[in-house]
Design a protein around this motif. Structure first.
Motif, PDB file in Angstrom:
ATOM      1  N   ILE A  67       0.958  -1.265   0.009  1.00 26.24           N
ATOM      2  CA  ILE A  67      -0.051   0.043   0.166  1.00 26.24           C
ATOM      3  C   ILE A  67       1.018   1.418   0.206  1.00 26.24           C
ATOM      4  N   ASP A  68       2.005   1.129   0.815  1.00 25.81           N
ATOM      5  CA  ASP A  68       2.878   2.309   0.894  1.00 25.81           C
ATOM      6  C   ASP A  68       3.510   2.637  -0.400  1.00 25.81           C
ATOM      7  N   ILE A  69       3.871   1.521  -1.132  1.00 17.34           N
ATOM      8  CA  ILE A  69       4.478   1.813  -2.580  1.00 17.34           C
ATOM      9  C   ILE A  69       3.457   2.204  -3.393  1.00 17.34           C
ATOM     10  N   TYR A  70       2.423   1.730  -3.323  1.00 22.00           N
ATOM     11  CA  TYR A  70       1.269   2.322  -4.394  1.00 22.00           C
ATOM     12  C   TYR A  70       0.897   3.601  -4.211  1.00 22.00           C
ATOM     13  N   LEU A  71       0.872   4.244  -2.822  1.00 22.14           N
ATOM     14  CA  LEU A  71       0.518   5.553  -2.691  1.00 22.14           C
ATOM     15  C   LEU A  71       1.873   6.486  -2.933  1.00 22.14           C
ATOM     16  N   LYS A  72       2.940   6.100  -2.726  1.00 26.23           N
ATOM     17  CA  LYS A  72       3.959   6.665  -3.172  1.00 26.23           C
ATOM     18  C   LYS A  72       3.919   7.045  -4.830  1.00 26.23           C
ATOM     19  N   ALA A  73       3.673   6.013  -5.538  1.00 24.04           N
ATOM     20  CA  ALA A  73       3.750   5.958  -6.936  1.00 24.04           C
ATOM     21  C   ALA A  73       2.524   6.611  -7.692  1.00 24.04           C
ATOM     22  N   HIS A  74       1.567   6.785  -6.720  1.00 23.04           N
ATOM     23  CA  HIS A  74       0.214   7.383  -7.176  1.00 23.04           C
ATOM     24  C   HIS A  74       0.008   8.612  -6.235  1.00 23.04           C
ATOM     25  N   PRO A  75       0.808   9.762  -6.457  1.00 29.04           N
ATOM     26  CA  PRO A  75       0.418  11.000  -5.361  1.00 29.04           C
ATOM     27  C   PRO A  75      -0.551  11.539  -5.792  1.00 29.04           C
ATOM     28  N   ALA A  76      -1.273  11.515  -6.852  1.00 25.05           N
ATOM     29  CA  ALA A  76      -2.413  12.381  -7.383  1.00 25.05           C
ATOM     30  C   ALA A  76      -3.779  11.741  -6.874  1.00 25.05           C
ATOM     31  N   LEU A  77      -3.670  10.649  -5.987  1.00 24.81           N
ATOM     32  CA  LEU A  77      -4.999  10.193  -5.468  1.00 24.81           C
ATOM     33  C   LEU A  77      -5.685  10.996  -4.842  1.00 24.81           C
ATOM     34  N   SER A  78      -7.173  10.814  -4.740  1.00 26.01           N
ATOM     35  CA  SER A  78      -8.068  11.890  -4.072  1.00 26.01           C
ATOM     36  C   SER A  78      -8.059  11.129  -2.301  1.00 26.01           C
ATOM     37  N   GLU A  79      -8.630  11.713  -1.378  1.00 29.93           N
ATOM     38  CA  GLU A  79      -8.613  11.375  -0.003  1.00 29.93           C
ATOM     39  C   GLU A  79      -9.366  10.256   0.157  1.00 29.93           C
ATOM     40  N   LEU A  80     -10.439  10.138  -0.594  1.00 29.49           N
ATOM     41  CA  LEU A  80     -11.166   8.881  -0.525  1.00 29.49           C
ATOM     42  C   LEU A  80     -10.652   7.553  -1.091  1.00 29.49           C
ATOM     43  N   GLU A  81      -9.854   7.863  -2.242  1.00 27.61           N
ATOM     44  CA  GLU A  81      -9.126   6.870  -2.963  1.00 27.61           C
ATOM     45  C   GLU A  81      -8.174   6.332  -1.944  1.00 27.61           C
ATOM     46  N   ARG A  82      -7.347   7.228  -1.375  1.00 22.67           N
ATOM     47  CA  ARG A  82      -6.444   6.653  -0.201  1.00 22.67           C
ATOM     48  C   ARG A  82      -7.158   5.908   0.688  1.00 22.67           C
ATOM     49  N   LYS A  83      -8.237   6.444   1.375  1.00 21.90           N
ATOM     50  CA  LYS A  83      -8.871   5.520   2.305  1.00 21.90           C
ATOM     51  C   LYS A  83      -9.213   3.980   1.699  1.00 21.90           C
ATOM     52  N   LYS A  84      -9.947   3.999   0.610  1.00 24.78           N
ATOM     53  CA  LYS A  84     -10.123   2.734   0.049  1.00 24.78           C
ATOM     54  C   LYS A  84      -8.978   1.984  -0.111  1.00 24.78           C
ATOM     55  N   VAL A  85      -7.741   2.381  -0.630  1.00 27.30           N
ATOM     56  CA  VAL A  85      -6.680   1.553  -0.620  1.00 27.30           C
ATOM     57  C   VAL A  85      -6.132   1.236   0.699  1.00 27.30           C
ATOM     58  N   CYS A  86      -6.264   2.088   1.675  1.00 25.33           N
ATOM     59  CA  CYS A  86      -5.804   1.712   3.147  1.00 25.33           C
ATOM     60  C   CYS A  86      -6.664   0.963   3.826  1.00 25.33           C
ATOM     61  N   SER A  87      -8.057   0.781   3.559  1.00 24.33           N
ATOM     62  CA  SER A  87      -8.932  -0.154   4.106  1.00 24.33           C
ATOM     63  C   SER A  87      -8.683  -1.481   4.018  1.00 24.33           C
ATOM     64  N   LEU A  88      -7.788  -1.813   3.088  1.00 22.65           N
ATOM     65  CA  LEU A  88      -7.201  -3.180   2.829  1.00 22.65           C
ATOM     66  C   LEU A  88      -6.532  -3.991   3.881  1.00 22.65           C
ATOM     67  N   MET A  89      -5.916  -3.195   4.599  1.00 23.84           N
ATOM     68  CA  MET A  89      -5.116  -3.754   5.773  1.00 23.84           C
ATOM     69  C   MET A  89      -5.882  -3.341   7.108  1.00 23.84           C
ATOM     70  N   ASP A  90      -5.403  -4.538   8.147  1.00 22.85           N
ATOM     71  CA  ASP A  90      -6.125  -4.538   9.538  1.00 22.85           C
ATOM     72  C   ASP A  90      -5.001  -3.991  10.188  1.00 22.85           C
ATOM     73  N   CYS A  91      -5.122  -2.756  10.720  1.00 22.19           N
ATOM     74  CA  CYS A  91      -4.183  -2.159  11.560  1.00 22.19           C
ATOM     75  C   CYS A  91      -3.573  -2.933  12.639  1.00 22.19           C
ATOM     76  N   GLN A  92      -4.890  -3.705  13.433  1.00 21.05           N
ATOM     77  CA  GLN A  92      -4.447  -4.483  14.566  1.00 21.05           C
ATOM     78  C   GLN A  92      -3.333  -5.424  14.378  1.00 21.05           C
ATOM     79  N   LYS A  93      -3.161  -5.955  12.941  1.00 19.54           N
ATOM     80  CA  LYS A  93      -2.010  -6.990  12.964  1.00 19.54           C
ATOM     81  C   LYS A  93      -0.636  -6.340  12.359  1.00 19.54           C
ATOM     82  N   LEU A  94      -0.500  -5.110  12.614  1.00 22.92           N
ATOM     83  CA  LEU A  94       0.949  -4.670  11.966  1.00 22.92           C
ATOM     84  C   LEU A  94       1.697  -4.798  13.385  1.00 22.92           C
ATOM     85  N   SER A  95       2.994  -5.162  12.685  1.00 19.73           N
ATOM     86  CA  SER A  95       4.046  -5.228  13.606  1.00 19.73           C
ATOM     87  C   SER A  95       4.579  -3.738  14.454  1.00 19.73           C
ATOM     88  N   ARG A  96       5.213  -3.721  15.276  1.00 22.47           N
ATOM     89  CA  ARG A  96       5.526  -2.586  16.255  1.00 22.47           C
ATOM     90  C   ARG A  96       6.790  -1.668  15.140  1.00 22.47           C
TER      91      ARG A  96
END
Length: 615
Positions: A435-464
């Motif tokens: 997701i981070d690579i995609y957002l970096k390669a597509h800086p022109a995304l709208s706020e709504l599109e970035r939210k849709k992309v970030c909704s793909l991951m579960d923040c509870q399961k991220l490492s420290r």
């Protein structure tokens, strides 16, 4: 009784007369050759001329005897043999036989010599021990007694059709090869009493190369239609299907060798005839692939799929390869999925749609296996996570690889990422990286599109480490950063409570479906999970079908003048909202921690200045 004795006596006298006549003719032919008598006939055979004598030829060749006797000329001096099988080389050997000149018969010349003898009618009706009988004896006693000899003879018959089929030379060679292959192979009917599935799973688990027979390399010289008939005959005689894999790999590597050098270098670098020939070879090889799972390596299937896309084979051929790759997806590596896009229309660099179909095939196979193994009277037990986790990591790495492609749309990225099952992701670090690579390669995304992309991951399961990076990542939406901070704080609180003694309530509520120390999940939750996976796959199928319809519509619109004037109002409505809404309700029931708690939204939301000051 007397009549029988008389008939036998007559037959014996006739045979003696034939032998005596043949001996006289041979002596006469030898005398003519030794005396250097001037020739009285010229034979033209496929561009070559032979100055010969009528008597030796007529004495043993029924075809030439008929030409001489039926000719209107009193003294026939020219004979043309335009379509003699084997050409001038075969006729020269037949002429030497007529003159009684010794020559060596080998596996290289026996096939054209046998067909030339049939063409010239050099049978026992005209001379005892004629060329047809001599060649048949050599085939039975020498040539077809070994695999190498039978394969060589069969290869030489490829240019001798249809007369080679008429004398049944092709069929006899194929039967001999099939019999000898099954006899000498360790996978033959007599010697194969071991379990074939065990051998396949052993090779797949240890990643060993399958055993290659010593004679498999010889079969690669055969033409593809002859090669197909040989393999079908071997299977009919009991040769194991999974043992055909190494033979097919050798044949494909040799016949498709030229394609590997031009992958990705442009379109259509080969001649049309060569392209058609390779297309036929590839489609035939795919039709011969064993049906058992794990008989072919995923890298080999990927190579075949790339060649099929480049050569534009039939859709059935490509779908068959995609399905086979889907069944063995846990064994794949990243390079196997990085299939270049050969459309060259400014689309994505890699073929994302093909990988999406491969992933759908894998999920369907997994779900079918679970349905077959699930009994409603018993509690549901999740399958071992090793294969699913391996596929999850593979797809996360693939997403990270294609995320930098600027032509990759948000919808295609999301639809592919949604196929990765929840249980396949032990942590969300791989998904966060993609997701981070995609957002970096597509800086022109709208706020709504970035939210849709970030909704793909579960923040509870991220490492420290991932949480620390995400908290300072200014490419993420504010809502995602808040969720990361909230769950990190909750994790620290649970760790502190655990160190003081006693397990935290949040930790006790977490359910590990792969653990063997806990009770199985409830029937309701398991059925909802299966229903959720079914809905995801159906949604992806609908999106893929819709994309294909849109592509075909655009093509037809480009071809017709009225197609460009079609307004958006004329397009049929898409039942997309209602379907996604129904899915979101079910996802809400399944994953109550997938959204930010209401109290966290009001208390934990930082200001924009603070967020930007951290990164």
């Amino acid at each position: 009784m007397v009549d029988l004795d008389d008939e036998r006596g007559v037959a014996s006298r006739n045979s003696k007369k034939k032998e005596l006549l043949s001996t006289v003719m041979e002596r006469t032919s030898a005398w003519i050759f030794s005396q250097e008598i001037p020739s009285d006939v010229t034979v033209h055979a496929t561009g070559a001329s032979f100055a010969l004598h009528k008597f030796p030829l007529v004495s043993k060749c029924g075809y030439i005897r008929k030409l001489v006797s039926e000719s209107n000329e009193a003294d026939l001096s020219d004979i043309k043999l335009v379509d003699i099988p084997g050409g001038k080389e075969a006729f020269e050997l037949a002429a030497k036989f007529c003159y009684g000149i010794n020559f060596e018969i080998s596996t290289e010349n026996i096939a054209p010599l046998r067909c030339a003898a049939e063409y010239l009618e050099m049978t026992e009706d005209y001379a005892v021990g004629n060329l047809v009988g001599r060649t048949e004896a050599y085939l039975k006693e020498v040539a077809l007694k070994s695999l190498a000899g039978a394969i060589t003879v069969l290869h030489r018959t490829e240019s001798l059709f249809p007369i080679a089929e008429k004398v049944k030379l092709v069929g006899r060679c194929i039967d001999a090869i099939a019999f000898l292959a099954c006899k000498e192979s360790q996978f033959s009917v007599t010697g194969a009493n071991e379990d074939g599935n065990a051998v396949i799973s052993s090779m797949a688990s240890h990643h060993k190369s399958p055993f290659v027979e010593w004679w498999a390399e010889d079969l690669t010289i055969l033409r593809i239609d002859i090669f197909q008939r040989v393999l079908i005959a071997m299977t009919a005689r009991g040769y194991k299907q999974y043992a055909l894999g190494p033979i097919l790999m050798l044949y494909a590597q040799k016949s498709l060798r030229g394609l590997q050098d031009i992958f990705g270098k442009g379109r259509k670098k080969i001649e049309p005839e060569q392209e058609h020939e390779k297309r036929v070879v590839l489609e035939t090889i795919v039709s011969l692939l064993p049906r058992e799972k794990n008989t072919m390596s995923v890298s080999f299937l990927s190579m075949l799929l790339r060649a099929a896309m480049y050569l534009e084979t039939t859709v059935a051929c490509r779908l068959d390869l995609e399905k086979r790759m889907g069944l063995q997806l846990p064994q794949a590596v990243l390079d196997d999925l990085l299939i270049p896009s050969y459309s060259f229309t400014g689309d994505t660099l890699f073929d994302v749609d093909t990988v999406q179909r491969i992933m759908v095939n894998y999920l369907e196979y997994e779900m079918d296996g679970r349905r077959l193994g699930f009994n409603e009277d018993e509690e549901y037990v999740s399958p071992p996570p090793s294969d699913m986790e391996r596929v999850g990591k593979l797809m996360e790495n693939y997403l990270a690889e294609i995320a930098s492609d600027r032509n990759l749309s948000v919808s295609r990225f999301i639809s592919l990422a949604e196929l990765v099952p929840e249980q396949a992701r032990v942590t969300e670090d791989g998904m966060y990286r993609a997701i981070d690579i995609y957002l970096k390669a597509h800086p022109a995304l709208s706020e709504l599109e970035r939210k849709k992309v970030c909704s793909l991951m579960d923040c509870q399961k991220l490492s420290r480490e991932a949480c620390a990076h995400a908290a300072q990542n200014d490419r993420l939406p504010v809502q995602t950063v808040v969720q990361v901070l909230y769950y990190e704080q909750q994790r620290m609180r649970d760790a502190m409570n655990g160190s003081l003694g006693g397990e935290s309530p949040a930790a006790s509520r977490k359910l590990n479906v792969y653990s063997t120390d806990i009770h199985p999940v409830s029937d309701e939750l398991s059925s909802l999970k299966r229903e959720n996976e079914d809905l995801k796959i159906e949604l992806v199928k609908m999106k893929m079908r819709l994309r294909e319809i849109e592509k075909s519509t655009l093509k037809s619109a480009a071809g017709s003048p009225a197609g460009s004037t079609m307004s958006s109002a004329d397009k049929p409505p898409l039942p997309r909202k209602s379907f996604i809404n129904s899915m979101s309700k079910k996802l809400g029931r399944l994953y109550p921690f997938g959204v930010t708690p209401p109290n966290a939204r009001g208390k934990m939301k930082p200001s924009k200045d603070r967020r930007h000051s951290i990164s």
